[in-house]
Write a protein that holds these residues in place. Sequence first.
Motif, PDB file in Angstrom:
ATOM      1  N   VAL A  92       3.385   0.095  20.101  1.00 12.69           N
ATOM      2  CA  VAL A  92       2.121  -0.486  19.632  1.00 12.69           C
ATOM      3  C   VAL A  92       1.477  -1.292  20.752  1.00 12.69           C
ATOM      4  O   VAL A  92       0.271  -1.189  20.984  1.00 12.69           O
ATOM      5  N   ASP A  93       2.279  -2.072  21.464  1.00 13.69           N
ATOM      6  CA  ASP A  93       1.736  -2.892  22.551  1.00 13.69           C
ATOM      7  C   ASP A  93       1.092  -2.028  23.628  1.00 13.69           C
ATOM      8  O   ASP A  93       0.018  -2.352  24.142  1.00 13.69           O
ATOM      9  N   GLU A  94       1.728  -0.926  23.968  1.00 10.21           N
ATOM     10  CA  GLU A  94       1.187  -0.009  24.979  1.00 10.21           C
ATOM     11  C   GLU A  94      -0.126   0.600  24.501  1.00 10.21           C
ATOM     12  O   GLU A  94      -1.101   0.685  25.265  1.00 10.21           O
ATOM     13  N   LEU A  95      -0.165   1.006  23.250  1.00 13.95           N
ATOM     14  CA  LEU A  95      -1.384   1.600  22.706  1.00 13.95           C
ATOM     15  C   LEU A  95      -2.512   0.582  22.654  1.00 13.95           C
ATOM     16  O   LEU A  95      -3.650   0.884  23.039  1.00 13.95           O
ATOM     17  N   ARG A  96      -2.228  -0.630  22.207  1.00 17.82           N
ATOM     18  CA  ARG A  96      -3.255  -1.684  22.169  1.00 17.82           C
ATOM     19  C   ARG A  96      -3.777  -1.969  23.570  1.00 17.82           C
ATOM     20  O   ARG A  96      -4.983  -2.118  23.777  1.00 17.82           O
ATOM     21  N   ALA A  97      -2.862  -2.077  24.532  1.00 14.53           N
ATOM     22  CA  ALA A  97      -3.267  -2.363  25.909  1.00 14.53           C
ATOM     23  C   ALA A  97      -4.164  -1.260  26.452  1.00 14.53           C
ATOM     24  O   ALA A  97      -5.165  -1.541  27.122  1.00 14.53           O
ATOM     25  N   SER A  98      -3.846  -0.020  26.161  1.00  9.38           N
ATOM     26  CA  SER A  98      -4.657   1.076  26.684  1.00  9.38           C
ATOM     27  C   SER A  98      -6.054   1.067  26.075  1.00  9.38           C
ATOM     28  O   SER A  98      -7.025   1.426  26.736  1.00  9.38           O
ATOM     29  N   LEU A  99      -6.172   0.634  24.835  1.00  4.35           N
ATOM     30  CA  LEU A  99      -7.490   0.555  24.197  1.00  4.35           C
ATOM     31  C   LEU A  99      -8.289  -0.624  24.728  1.00  4.35           C
ATOM     32  O   LEU A  99      -9.482  -0.522  24.982  1.00  4.35           O
ATOM     33  N   THR A 100      -7.615  -1.739  24.913  1.00  8.71           N
ATOM     34  CA  THR A 100      -8.277  -2.954  25.372  1.00  8.71           C
ATOM     35  C   THR A 100      -8.734  -2.822  26.814  1.00  8.71           C
ATOM     36  O   THR A 100      -9.804  -3.289  27.176  1.00  8.71           O
ATOM     37  N   PHE A 119       0.845  -1.198   0.000  1.00  8.37           N
ATOM     38  CA  PHE A 119       0.000   0.000   0.000  1.00  8.37           C
ATOM     39  C   PHE A 119       0.873   1.237   0.000  1.00  8.37           C
ATOM     40  O   PHE A 119       2.028   1.199   0.403  1.00  8.37           O
ATOM     41  N   ASP A 120       0.270   2.324  -0.397  1.00  4.26           N
ATOM     42  CA  ASP A 120       0.882   3.633  -0.248  1.00  4.26           C
ATOM     43  C   ASP A 120       0.012   4.431   0.720  1.00  4.26           C
ATOM     44  O   ASP A 120      -1.144   4.082   0.960  1.00  4.26           O
ATOM     45  N   VAL A 121       0.557   5.483   1.256  1.00  2.00           N
ATOM     46  CA  VAL A 121      -0.187   6.335   2.178  1.00  2.00           C
ATOM     47  C   VAL A 121      -1.324   7.018   1.426  1.00  2.00           C
ATOM     48  O   VAL A 121      -1.114   7.560   0.343  1.00  2.00           O
ATOM     49  N   MET A 122      -2.520   6.966   1.989  1.00  3.23           N
ATOM     50  CA  MET A 122      -3.657   7.711   1.440  1.00  3.23           C
ATOM     51  C   MET A 122      -3.782   8.975   2.277  1.00  3.23           C
ATOM     52  O   MET A 122      -4.195   8.899   3.446  1.00  3.23           O
ATOM     53  N   PRO A 123      -3.398  10.122   1.712  1.00  3.73           N
ATOM     54  CA  PRO A 123      -3.427  11.366   2.482  1.00  3.73           C
ATOM     55  C   PRO A 123      -4.786  11.623   3.136  1.00  3.73           C
ATOM     56  O   PRO A 123      -5.830  11.402   2.526  1.00  3.73           O
ATOM     57  N   LYS A 124      -4.733  12.028   4.397  1.00  9.20           N
ATOM     58  CA  LYS A 124      -5.881  12.350   5.239  1.00  9.20           C
ATOM     59  C   LYS A 124      -6.570  11.115   5.801  1.00  9.20           C
ATOM     60  O   LYS A 124      -7.483  11.224   6.608  1.00  9.20           O
ATOM     61  N   LEU A 125      -6.151   9.917   5.382  1.00  7.91           N
ATOM     62  CA  LEU A 125      -6.757   8.682   5.879  1.00  7.91           C
ATOM     63  C   LEU A 125      -5.745   7.815   6.626  1.00  7.91           C
ATOM     64  O   LEU A 125      -5.963   6.618   6.817  1.00  7.91           O
ATOM     65  N   GLU A 126      -4.655   8.420   7.057  1.00  4.84           N
ATOM     66  CA  GLU A 126      -3.605   7.667   7.745  1.00  4.84           C
ATOM     67  C   GLU A 126      -4.131   7.009   9.021  1.00  4.84           C
ATOM     68  O   GLU A 126      -3.743   5.886   9.351  1.00  4.84           O
ATOM     69  N   ASN A 127      -5.017   7.712   9.744  1.00  6.05           N
ATOM     70  CA  ASN A 127      -5.563   7.141  10.978  1.00  6.05           C
ATOM     71  C   ASN A 127      -6.258   5.809  10.719  1.00  6.05           C
ATOM     72  O   ASN A 127      -6.194   4.903  11.551  1.00  6.05           O
ATOM     73  N   HIS A 128      -6.927   5.683   9.591  1.00 13.60           N
ATOM     74  CA  HIS A 128      -7.620   4.430   9.271  1.00 13.60           C
ATOM     75  C   HIS A 128      -6.635   3.260   9.236  1.00 13.60           C
ATOM     76  O   HIS A 128      -6.950   2.173   9.710  1.00 13.60           O
ATOM     77  N   ASP A 129      -5.457   3.499   8.689  1.00 11.64           N
ATOM     78  CA  ASP A 129      -4.454   2.436   8.645  1.00 11.64           C
ATOM     79  C   ASP A 129      -3.962   2.105  10.048  1.00 11.64           C
ATOM     80  O   ASP A 129      -3.683   0.942  10.357  1.00 11.64           O
ATOM     81  N   VAL A 130      -3.884   3.098  10.902  1.00  8.71           N
ATOM     82  CA  VAL A 130      -3.530   2.854  12.308  1.00  8.71           C
ATOM     83  C   VAL A 130      -4.601   1.987  12.959  1.00  8.71           C
ATOM     84  O   VAL A 130      -4.288   1.081  13.739  1.00  8.71           O
ATOM     85  N   PHE A 131      -5.855   2.233  12.635  1.00  6.43           N
ATOM     86  CA  PHE A 131      -6.936   1.414  13.189  1.00  6.43           C
ATOM     87  C   PHE A 131      -6.715  -0.060  12.862  1.00  6.43           C
ATOM     88  O   PHE A 131      -6.947  -0.927  13.703  1.00  6.43           O
ATOM     89  N   HIS A 132      -6.280  -0.347  11.638  1.00  6.12           N
ATOM     90  CA  HIS A 132      -6.002  -1.734  11.257  1.00  6.12           C
ATOM     91  C   HIS A 132      -4.941  -2.347  12.167  1.00  6.12           C
ATOM     92  O   HIS A 132      -5.066  -3.489  12.596  1.00  6.12           O
ATOM     93  N   ILE A 133      -3.916  -1.577  12.450  1.00  5.51           N
ATOM     94  CA  ILE A 133      -2.814  -2.072  13.282  1.00  5.51           C
ATOM     95  C   ILE A 133      -3.272  -2.289  14.717  1.00  5.51           C
ATOM     96  O   ILE A 133      -3.045  -3.352  15.293  1.00  5.51           O
ATOM     97  N   LEU A 134      -3.909  -1.304  15.296  1.00  3.08           N
ATOM     98  CA  LEU A 134      -4.277  -1.381  16.708  1.00  3.08           C
ATOM     99  C   LEU A 134      -5.386  -2.378  16.991  1.00  3.08           C
ATOM    100  O   LEU A 134      -5.464  -2.929  18.089  1.00  3.08           O
TER     101      LEU A 134
END
Length: 154
Positions: free
Chosen positions: A137-145, A51-66
Amino acid sequence: MLHLYGWSSRVYANTFKINKKAWGITTTEFSFYPEGTLGKALGDFYSRNDFDVMPKLENHDVFHILTDTDTKIQDEIAMQYLLLGNGKLSVYLFAMIFIGGFIFPEYFSSYMQAFKKGRNMAPFYEIEFKVLLHRSVDELRASLTLKTNLITIK
């Protein structure tokens, strides 16, 4: 459906994200973040999926990761259910849920699991993750979970 999603996401970014700034970070630049960080995970995500970065939709890709959600079209629809469960409301989200639910009714049980997963996570859909690229990433996932507010800007 995949072509519709690709086209509609660009239209969505250009129509509803007018005031949002693109991050201005290339896929290559993400790869320079330290191992274990959100920035590095994003670079790996782009590389792994070609994939390439889709400008203004970067957060969506973060959602996939988290949320550990894949990128197949059924998973993109499941992501919308997860975001609905997390509290997000948008015309685009409802359109994807309606169209996806109609085209792929056999995935309804997994869509409901995604919705419940979103309800059980701390609200994250409005967080601007660009400022958290250096965080684990682990810290962020844990805080969401754990539904905690560990996601503070440092």
